[in-house]
Design a protein around this motif. Sequence first.
Motif, mmCIF file in Angstrom:
data_model
loop_
_atom_site.group_PDB
_atom_site.id
_atom_site.type_symbol
_atom_site.label_atom_id
_atom_site.label_comp_id
_atom_site.label_asym_id
_atom_site.label_seq_id
_atom_site.Cartn_x
_atom_site.Cartn_y
_atom_site.Cartn_z
ATOM 1 N N ALA A 105 -7.395 138.762 -26.061
ATOM 2 C CA ALA A 105 -7.274 137.354 -24.489
ATOM 3 C C ALA A 105 -7.298 136.227 -25.612
ATOM 4 N N ALA A 106 -7.899 135.977 -26.204
ATOM 5 C CA ALA A 106 -8.538 135.026 -27.633
ATOM 6 C C ALA A 106 -7.227 134.778 -28.043
ATOM 7 N N LEU A 107 -7.146 136.360 -28.781
ATOM 8 C CA LEU A 107 -5.518 136.186 -29.744
ATOM 9 C C LEU A 107 -4.014 135.555 -28.564
ATOM 10 N N ALA A 108 -4.154 135.930 -27.434
ATOM 11 C CA ALA A 108 -2.839 135.437 -26.105
ATOM 12 C C ALA A 108 -3.318 133.715 -26.286
ATOM 13 N N VAL A 109 -4.062 133.386 -26.458
ATOM 14 C CA VAL A 109 -4.092 131.946 -25.722
ATOM 15 C C VAL A 109 -3.958 131.769 -27.057
ATOM 16 N N ALA A 110 -4.309 131.987 -28.543
ATOM 17 C CA ALA A 110 -4.009 131.616 -29.742
ATOM 18 C C ALA A 110 -2.295 131.556 -29.957
ATOM 19 N N LEU A 111 -1.918 132.076 -29.434
ATOM 20 C CA LEU A 111 -0.589 132.656 -29.791
ATOM 21 C C LEU A 111 0.246 131.913 -28.873
ATOM 22 N N SER A 112 -0.106 131.581 -28.004
ATOM 23 C CA SER A 112 0.789 131.022 -26.220
ATOM 24 C C SER A 112 0.906 129.789 -26.896
ATOM 25 N N LEU A 113 -0.646 129.296 -27.145
ATOM 26 C CA LEU A 113 -0.752 127.660 -27.853
ATOM 27 C C LEU A 113 0.803 127.279 -28.546
ATOM 28 N N ILE A 114 0.663 128.370 -29.783
ATOM 29 C CA ILE A 114 2.030 128.327 -30.936
ATOM 30 C C ILE A 114 2.808 128.192 -30.099
ATOM 31 N N ALA A 115 3.177 128.897 -29.545
ATOM 32 C CA ALA A 115 4.415 128.769 -28.584
ATOM 33 C C ALA A 115 4.955 128.093 -28.073
ATOM 34 N N MET A 116 3.741 127.306 -27.643
ATOM 35 C CA MET A 116 3.894 125.897 -26.468
ATOM 36 C C MET A 116 4.345 124.687 -27.272
ATOM 37 N N PHE A 117 3.379 125.116 -28.559
ATOM 38 C CA PHE A 117 4.535 123.679 -29.243
ATOM 39 C C PHE A 117 5.262 123.677 -30.152
ATOM 40 N N ALA A 118 5.330 124.710 -30.371
ATOM 41 C CA ALA A 118 6.924 125.316 -31.147
ATOM 42 C C ALA A 118 7.987 124.960 -30.005
ATOM 43 N N LEU A 119 7.700 124.338 -28.673
ATOM 44 C CA LEU A 119 9.075 125.343 -26.701
ATOM 45 C C LEU A 119 9.333 123.840 -27.518
ATOM 46 N N ARG A 120 7.988 122.951 -27.251
ATOM 47 C CA ARG A 120 7.432 121.372 -26.584
ATOM 48 C C ARG A 120 7.309 121.842 -25.060
ATOM 49 N N CYS A 121 6.615 122.862 -25.125
ATOM 50 C CA CYS A 121 6.105 122.714 -22.894
ATOM 51 C C CYS A 121 4.758 123.034 -23.467
ATOM 52 N N LEU A 122 4.295 122.176 -24.004
ATOM 53 C CA LEU A 122 2.690 122.654 -24.190
ATOM 54 C C LEU A 122 2.394 121.793 -22.594
ATOM 55 N N HIS A 123 1.623 122.927 -21.910
ATOM 56 C CA HIS A 123 0.886 122.983 -20.598
ATOM 57 C C HIS A 123 -0.662 123.769 -20.551
ATOM 58 N N PRO A 124 -1.677 122.964 -20.717
ATOM 59 C CA PRO A 124 -2.928 123.332 -20.442
ATOM 60 C C PRO A 124 -3.695 124.560 -20.255
ATOM 61 N N PRO A 125 -2.949 124.554 -18.494
ATOM 62 C CA PRO A 125 -3.542 125.463 -17.519
ATOM 63 C C PRO A 125 -2.513 127.166 -18.244
ATOM 64 N N GLY A 126 -0.984 126.997 -19.487
ATOM 65 C CA GLY A 126 -0.953 127.461 -19.638
ATOM 66 C C GLY A 126 -1.480 128.866 -20.437
ATOM 67 N N GLY A 127 -3.050 128.345 -21.465
ATOM 68 C CA GLY A 127 -3.684 128.989 -21.773
ATOM 69 C C GLY A 127 -4.148 129.832 -21.016
ATOM 70 N N ALA A 128 -4.691 129.265 -19.403
ATOM 71 C CA ALA A 128 -5.736 130.061 -18.902
ATOM 72 C C ALA A 128 -4.656 131.235 -18.431
ATOM 73 N N VAL A 129 -2.941 130.661 -18.307
ATOM 74 C CA VAL A 129 -2.463 131.601 -17.822
ATOM 75 C C VAL A 129 -2.125 132.876 -18.651
ATOM 76 N N ALA A 130 -2.083 132.335 -19.933
ATOM 77 C CA ALA A 130 -2.604 133.609 -20.915
ATOM 78 C C ALA A 130 -3.996 134.632 -20.972
ATOM 79 N N LEU A 131 -5.263 133.901 -20.750
ATOM 80 C CA LEU A 131 -6.492 134.714 -20.260
ATOM 81 C C LEU A 131 -5.909 136.061 -19.333
ATOM 82 N N CYS A 132 -5.858 134.860 -17.885
ATOM 83 C CA CYS A 132 -5.293 135.561 -16.775
ATOM 84 C C CYS A 132 -4.768 136.525 -16.916
ATOM 85 N N GLY A 133 -3.237 137.414 -17.664
ATOM 86 C CA GLY A 133 -2.603 137.859 -18.112
ATOM 87 C C GLY A 133 -3.310 138.863 -19.085
ATOM 88 N N VAL A 134 -4.632 139.056 -20.008
ATOM 89 C CA VAL A 134 -5.141 140.109 -20.265
ATOM 90 C C VAL A 134 -6.588 140.803 -19.572
#
Length: 375
Positions: A105-134
């Motif tokens: 879950a921690a790895l998913a949050v970290a990778l999601s954050l990197i992807a959101m930065f790279a794609l210019r779509c940073l949205h903090p609740p996205g980290g919670a989505v990654a957490l829920c997904g795992v």
Amino acid sequence: MTSKAAPQRLTLLPGQQLHTRPREWLRATCGAAIGLFVSVWVCQLVFGAAVATLLIGPVGASAILLFSVPSGALAQPWSIFGGYLVSAIVATLVAQLGGHSLEMAALAVALSLIAMFALRCLHPPGGAVALCGVLAGPALQALDEKAVLPVMLNALTLIAIALFYNNLTGVRYPKRPLPEVNLQHTSDQPALQRVGFSDADLDAALADIGGFVDLTREDLTQLVRKVEDAARRRSMGTAQVADIMSRDLRCATPETRVREALDLLHAHRLRVLPVLDAEQALVGIVSLTDLANFVGRSGSFRLLRRGGGEKSPLSEVMTSPVIAVSPQLPVSELIPMLSSQGLHCLPVVEQNRLVGMVTQTDLIAALQDNLLMRG
């Protein structure tokens, strides 16, 4: 306790002071509640109550962002859509490859954050989505790779509600740069941008800060402009339009003929004439440009001299309604009006009566006097 004591007490509270009004608090609160309720309800109808409940955390956090700070960069449609999408995909892949553990879950949050930065779509609740997904329960895990679908349904529902509710309640959403008006139709930038900061200056300042700034470029530009306006008002003191305007005016009526207006402008070396009705109320304004355009439509100045247009009344030529200012307006507020809106002069109106005219020349003289006094 008086009504003035409450705001003073709030400024003593810890944390950053919020420059918002109670009316905006109510608007944001109602919007967040509506957005959360409708999104969870729709997800429940399609995927069941168990799945909708597992995803309610990130949906609630997104609702707060979309309705309380709709102008923020983190709350724009691409931020929530892209943030939810990449986080859901990353969480699904990590869970399939590494299982449903806290480490994954921690790895998913970290990778999601990197992807959101790279794609210019940073949205903090996205980290919670990654957490829920795992770490989600069996209901969401049973969907396997299709777990992306309820996540995106929530995102699209929230965006749709935000588009409707924010704009309905007077908040422009999403934030888009206002179209630049090039009145001269040249490649030059507007006057205030030539003497003030540029987009390159703004980019350089943001690069120096280095961290993420949750403001769109448009909002950041407006903020700096307002700071500049406040500084100009402070530096120019109490000077008002009434202190610099012309009072001995030459006026016309809607029935005044075009020839008479031209003669009056020429005799007094004027560029504009205010047009007053029988009650001396300002109903229009006519300029040399207006008359020239009118004469051009008639054929030529020769046609006018031969009597072709001299009997036409100013009511057919004048500009109406008229942009006017109050005599109590601070002189500093004339600067953007007379420099970037294509205006060369402004009528000064008090209680529906014309009391003066203020021109670019008047403003320049006031600015020169202010510089001399400060020097």
